[in-house]
Design an enzyme around this catalytic site. Structure first.
Site, PDB file in Angstrom:
ATOM      1  N   TRP A   1      -4.259 -73.360  82.100  1.00 58.29           N
ATOM      2  CA  TRP A   1      -5.192 -74.377  82.062  1.00 58.29           C
ATOM      3  C   TRP A   1      -5.517 -74.846  80.506  1.00 58.29           C
ATOM      4  O   TRP A   1      -6.103 -75.546  79.984  1.00 58.29           O
ATOM      5  CB  TRP A   1      -6.334 -74.293  82.421  1.00 58.29           C
ATOM      6  CG  TRP A   1      -6.321 -74.198  84.230  1.00 58.29           C
ATOM      7  CD1 TRP A   1      -5.049 -75.052  85.014  1.00 58.29           C
ATOM      8  CD2 TRP A   1      -7.385 -74.079  85.218  1.00 58.29           C
ATOM      9  NE1 TRP A   1      -5.368 -74.755  86.344  1.00 58.29           N
ATOM     10  CE2 TRP A   1      -6.786 -74.320  86.454  1.00 58.29           C
ATOM     11  CE3 TRP A   1      -8.449 -73.548  85.075  1.00 58.29           C
ATOM     12  CZ2 TRP A   1      -7.511 -73.829  87.443  1.00 58.29           C
ATOM     13  CZ3 TRP A   1      -8.970 -73.182  86.272  1.00 58.29           C
ATOM     14  CH2 TRP A   1      -8.469 -73.432  87.341  1.00 58.29           C
ATOM     15  N   LYS A   2      -5.073 -73.705  79.572  1.00 52.17           N
ATOM     16  CA  LYS A   2      -5.283 -73.631  78.324  1.00 52.17           C
ATOM     17  C   LYS A   2      -6.691 -74.410  77.850  1.00 52.17           C
ATOM     18  O   LYS A   2      -7.665 -73.541  78.814  1.00 52.17           O
ATOM     19  CB  LYS A   2      -4.260 -74.813  77.464  1.00 52.17           C
ATOM     20  CG  LYS A   2      -2.691 -74.444  77.958  1.00 52.17           C
ATOM     21  CD  LYS A   2      -1.847 -75.337  77.040  1.00 52.17           C
ATOM     22  CE  LYS A   2      -0.363 -74.985  77.390  1.00 52.17           C
ATOM     23  NZ  LYS A   2       0.602 -75.357  76.472  1.00 52.17           N
TER      24      LYS A   2
ATOM     25  N   HIS B   1       1.446 -65.983  73.491  1.00 51.09           N
ATOM     26  CA  HIS B   1       1.894 -67.511  73.781  1.00 51.09           C
ATOM     27  C   HIS B   1       1.784 -67.874  72.341  1.00 51.09           C
ATOM     28  O   HIS B   1       1.325 -67.852  71.528  1.00 51.09           O
ATOM     29  CB  HIS B   1       0.538 -68.217  74.530  1.00 51.09           C
ATOM     30  CG  HIS B   1       0.801 -69.597  74.873  1.00 51.09           C
ATOM     31  ND1 HIS B   1       1.258 -70.678  73.923  1.00 51.09           N
ATOM     32  CD2 HIS B   1       1.296 -70.026  76.176  1.00 51.09           C
ATOM     33  CE1 HIS B   1       1.532 -71.856  74.738  1.00 51.09           C
ATOM     34  NE2 HIS B   1       1.524 -71.476  76.103  1.00 51.09           N
TER      35      HIS B   1
ATOM     36  N   GLU C   1       9.471 -69.249  77.035  1.00 52.18           N
ATOM     37  CA  GLU C   1       9.056 -70.372  76.646  1.00 52.18           C
ATOM     38  C   GLU C   1       9.454 -70.993  75.194  1.00 52.18           C
ATOM     39  O   GLU C   1       9.207 -70.753  74.161  1.00 52.18           O
ATOM     40  CB  GLU C   1       7.371 -70.357  76.487  1.00 52.18           C
ATOM     41  CG  GLU C   1       6.728 -70.048  77.849  1.00 52.18           C
ATOM     42  CD  GLU C   1       5.083 -70.582  78.132  1.00 52.18           C
ATOM     43  OE1 GLU C   1       5.148 -71.130  79.077  1.00 52.18           O
ATOM     44  OE2 GLU C   1       4.684 -70.407  77.133  1.00 52.18           O
TER      45      GLU C   1
END
Ligand code: PGA
Length: 241
Positions: free
Chosen positions: A9-10, A94, A164
């Site tokens: 959901w950041k 991330h 990613e």
């Protein structure tokens, strides 16, 4: 094996949004074929932790953790604090955090070690930027991101790798299936036994195809997972319903 579907959901949801999502959590079907994981902001972990007690099979993931055990580290959240919410997974490395906080391999290595010591499964993100993709240096870049944190040494064999590509996150662009498969094969070769996920512009339209790529064990989903109806569509698509 179940396909991981991890909703990152950041920093997109406020408390009222998270409460609303969790009030509708029964919309997310509980299928044998998928492992649903929700990754809220730290300050909303209590809401999600409570909501999933009733929702069998949904797990909690943190978006980050401290590199330190405890003590004078203002603003940090330790892995032991995460465990108080029955958090099972933590995203580490991330690209948004690497970039905004200049997180290097040394600190990421410490974070991986803290998570593994605490029995929280790290989801270690790696990915190339557009230049590396255009220069044909993708595998070289990924190898470096794995090697420089000493992943084999610091993280237990349960560590999950999320591929990613930076140029794909939030852009609507994705690598081709064969490009993702090449990366999955590469990671499986150097880290046998570790699950490999894909993340970057996953939508309910492309989720099933990407989740079916050989060597890919699930998806890390940002934008499309911040709305429960969209995320439910992804869960259904991947479960083949
Ligand atoms: P996105 O983000 O699905 O919005 O591209 C993925 C991620 O950053 O994990």
């Amino acid at each position: 094996m179940k396909a991981f579907l991890i909703a990152n959901w950041k920093m997109n949801l406020l408390r009222s949004d998270v409460e609303s999502y969790c009030n509708q959590i029964s919309l997310i079907p509980n299928y044998d074929k998928v492992k649903v994981v929700l990754s809220p902001s730290f300050i909303h972990m209590d809401i999600v932790s409570d909501a999933i007690k009733e929702s069998h099979g949904i797990s909690l993931c943190a978006q980050d953790c401290s590199a330190f055990h405890a003590g004078s580290h203002t603003g940090d959240i330790s892995v032991n604090m995460l465990k108080e919410y029955a958090c099972e997974y933590v995203i580490i490395g991330h690209s948004e955090k690497r970039e905004a906080y200049n997180e290097g391999e040394e600190i990421l290595s410490e974070k991986l070690e803290r998570a593994s010591e605490a029995g929280i499964i790290p989801i270690y993100c790696i990915g190339e930027d557009l230049d590396a993709r255009q220069e044909g240096k993708v595998l070289q870049k990924l190898r470096q991101q794995i090697r420089d944190v000493g992943l084999q040494r610091v993280a237990n064999s349960k560590a999950i790798i999320a591929y990613e590509p930076i140029w794909s996150i939030g852009t609507g662009l994705t690598p081709s299936s064969s490009q993702i498969e090449e990366v999955a094969r590469f990671i499986n070769d150097i880290l046998p036994g570790h699950y490999v996920l894909y993340g970057g512009s996953v939508t309910y339209e492309n989720a099933k195809e990407i989740a079916s790529i050989s060597g890919i064990s699930g998806l890390l989903i940002g934008k499309s997972a911040s709305d429960i109806h969209n995320f439910t569509k992804i869960v259904k698509a991947v479960a083949g319903i």
